[in-house]
Write a protein that holds these residues in place. Structure first.
Motif, mmCIF file in Angstrom:
data_model
loop_
_atom_site.group_PDB
_atom_site.id
_atom_site.type_symbol
_atom_site.label_atom_id
_atom_site.label_comp_id
_atom_site.label_asym_id
_atom_site.label_seq_id
_atom_site.Cartn_x
_atom_site.Cartn_y
_atom_site.Cartn_z
ATOM 1 N N UNK A 217 0.607 -6.745 -39.998
ATOM 2 C CA UNK A 217 0.220 -6.049 -38.771
ATOM 3 C C UNK A 217 0.733 -4.616 -38.816
ATOM 4 N N UNK A 218 0.224 -3.816 -37.897
ATOM 5 C CA UNK A 218 0.660 -2.433 -37.751
ATOM 6 C C UNK A 218 1.104 -2.220 -36.318
ATOM 7 N N UNK A 219 2.264 -1.600 -36.143
ATOM 8 C CA UNK A 219 2.761 -1.312 -34.790
ATOM 9 C C UNK A 219 1.944 -0.148 -34.226
ATOM 10 N N UNK A 220 1.345 -0.395 -33.053
ATOM 11 C CA UNK A 220 0.494 0.618 -32.421
ATOM 12 C C UNK A 220 1.226 1.385 -31.330
ATOM 13 N N UNK A 221 2.277 0.802 -30.782
ATOM 14 C CA UNK A 221 3.036 1.444 -29.708
ATOM 15 C C UNK A 221 3.664 0.394 -28.809
ATOM 16 N N UNK A 222 4.242 0.843 -27.714
ATOM 17 C CA UNK A 222 4.875 -0.080 -26.777
ATOM 18 C C UNK A 222 3.866 -0.531 -25.729
ATOM 19 N N UNK A 223 4.161 -1.680 -25.146
ATOM 20 C CA UNK A 223 3.337 -2.194 -24.056
ATOM 21 C C UNK A 223 3.662 -1.455 -22.771
ATOM 22 N N UNK A 224 2.950 -1.781 -21.694
ATOM 23 C CA UNK A 224 3.150 -1.086 -20.420
ATOM 24 C C UNK A 224 4.570 -1.185 -19.860
ATOM 25 N N UNK A 225 5.270 -2.285 -20.175
ATOM 26 C CA UNK A 225 6.624 -2.471 -19.625
ATOM 27 C C UNK A 225 7.732 -2.029 -20.573
ATOM 28 N N UNK A 226 7.374 -1.490 -21.741
ATOM 29 C CA UNK A 226 8.332 -1.023 -22.754
ATOM 30 C C UNK A 226 9.155 -2.152 -23.382
ATOM 31 N N UNK A 227 8.964 -3.407 -22.957
ATOM 32 C CA UNK A 227 9.696 -4.531 -23.534
ATOM 33 C C UNK A 227 8.910 -5.195 -24.650
ATOM 34 N N UNK A 228 7.640 -4.868 -24.729
ATOM 35 C CA UNK A 228 6.769 -5.457 -25.739
ATOM 36 C C UNK A 228 6.183 -4.368 -26.626
ATOM 37 N N UNK A 229 5.741 -4.796 -27.792
ATOM 38 C CA UNK A 229 5.062 -3.892 -28.717
ATOM 39 C C UNK A 229 3.608 -4.306 -28.833
ATOM 40 N N UNK A 230 2.733 -3.339 -28.935
ATOM 41 C CA UNK A 230 1.340 -3.601 -29.238
ATOM 42 C C UNK A 230 1.197 -3.531 -30.750
ATOM 43 N N UNK A 231 0.630 -4.577 -31.344
ATOM 44 C CA UNK A 231 0.409 -4.586 -32.781
ATOM 45 C C UNK A 231 -1.063 -4.839 -33.062
ATOM 46 N N UNK A 232 -1.557 -4.238 -34.144
ATOM 47 C CA UNK A 232 -2.936 -4.409 -34.540
ATOM 48 C C UNK A 232 -3.039 -5.258 -35.784
ATOM 49 N N UNK A 233 -4.078 -6.052 -35.842
ATOM 50 C CA UNK A 233 -4.400 -6.872 -36.991
ATOM 51 C C UNK A 233 -5.912 -7.036 -37.006
ATOM 52 N N UNK A 234 -6.509 -7.679 -38.032
ATOM 53 C CA UNK A 234 -7.968 -7.701 -38.143
ATOM 54 C C UNK A 234 -8.710 -8.246 -36.921
ATOM 55 N N UNK A 235 -8.105 -9.143 -36.162
ATOM 56 C CA UNK A 235 -8.792 -9.721 -34.995
ATOM 57 C C UNK A 235 -8.600 -8.880 -33.739
ATOM 58 N N UNK A 236 -7.927 -7.755 -33.831
ATOM 59 C CA UNK A 236 -7.750 -6.906 -32.652
ATOM 60 C C UNK A 236 -6.316 -6.490 -32.430
ATOM 61 N N UNK A 237 -5.946 -6.485 -31.172
ATOM 62 C CA UNK A 237 -4.628 -5.998 -30.760
ATOM 63 C C UNK A 237 -3.972 -7.048 -29.867
ATOM 64 N N UNK A 238 -2.669 -7.293 -30.081
ATOM 65 C CA UNK A 238 -1.932 -8.219 -29.228
ATOM 66 C C UNK A 238 -0.568 -7.627 -28.927
ATOM 67 N N UNK A 239 0.065 -8.159 -27.892
ATOM 68 C CA UNK A 239 1.423 -7.742 -27.535
ATOM 69 C C UNK A 239 2.414 -8.799 -27.973
ATOM 70 N N UNK A 240 3.518 -8.343 -28.546
ATOM 71 C CA UNK A 240 4.596 -9.230 -28.963
ATOM 72 C C UNK A 240 5.917 -8.678 -28.438
ATOM 73 N N UNK A 241 6.886 -9.560 -28.271
ATOM 74 C CA UNK A 241 8.204 -9.132 -27.808
ATOM 75 C C UNK A 241 8.898 -8.319 -28.894
ATOM 76 N N UNK A 242 9.691 -7.345 -28.488
ATOM 77 C CA UNK A 242 10.515 -6.601 -29.440
ATOM 78 C C UNK A 242 11.596 -7.563 -29.938
ATOM 79 N N UNK A 243 11.658 -7.811 -31.229
ATOM 80 C CA UNK A 243 12.626 -8.775 -31.744
ATOM 81 C C UNK A 243 14.063 -8.294 -31.579
#
Length: 162
Positions: free
Chosen positions: A44-70
């Motif tokens: 995946x590629x990190x695209x930026x932070x989510x709206x609440x700054x606690x999550x990251x938006x990541x991109x992969x072939x099926x689109x974009x999803x939000x994941x927690x910052x580890x």
């Protein structure tokens, strides 16, 4: 039986210490995830932070999803950075998703009946292929070529450093 705490080592250094459940569910890096059991690893590629700054938006072939910052991430997190997304085979659920989870649509490309469980190979969006472990409560196996609704809880998406 396993110890109540364990350490995973690689190349002469400790990679992670914790309870078996914590190390399995929240591996610190790719080598730990693979050592502790089967996992689906997606680049995946990190695209930026989510709206609440606690999550990251990541991109992969099926689109974009939000994941927690580890919590165990080592090093900086920056836009454009490459990483791995780990999803354990048993984390996938079949059927219509509830609110607040990540939904995927996939096509069955293989199924192995194992009595109480079925192991599916499912293709999602082009080349992304997942191994999915599903309880066989209905007593039926989805056929090759069948389209499935799948979902994964956000807590089961684990971002790992490259």
């Amino acid at each position: 039986s396993m110890a109540d705490r364990l350490a995973v080592m690689g190349r002469g250094r400790v990679l992670q210490v914790g309870t078996p459940d914590a190390v399995y569910r929240r591996p610190a890096e790719r080598r730990v995830a693979e050592f502790m059991g089967e996992t689906n690893l997606l680049p995946v590629e990190i695209l930026g932070t989510g709206p609440d700054e606690k999550n990251l938006r990541v991109g992969w072939p099926a689109g974009e999803i939000e994941v927690a910052v580890p919590s165990c991430w080592t090093g900086p997190l920056s836009q454009g950075q490459r990483a791995w997304l780990s999803i354990r085979p048993e984390a996938f659920r079949l059927g219509p998703p509830p609110m607040g989870v990540h939904r995927f649509v996939g096509v069955v490309i293989g199924a192995a009946y194992q009595g109480a469980t079925v192991v599916y190979r499912v293709r999602i969006s082009g080349d992304a292929e997942f191994k999915i472990l599903s309880l066989n409560t209905a007593g039926s196996v989805h056929a090759e070529g069948e389209t499935l609704d799948l979902w994964v809880a956000r807590d089961d998406l684990v971002l790992l450093s490259q």
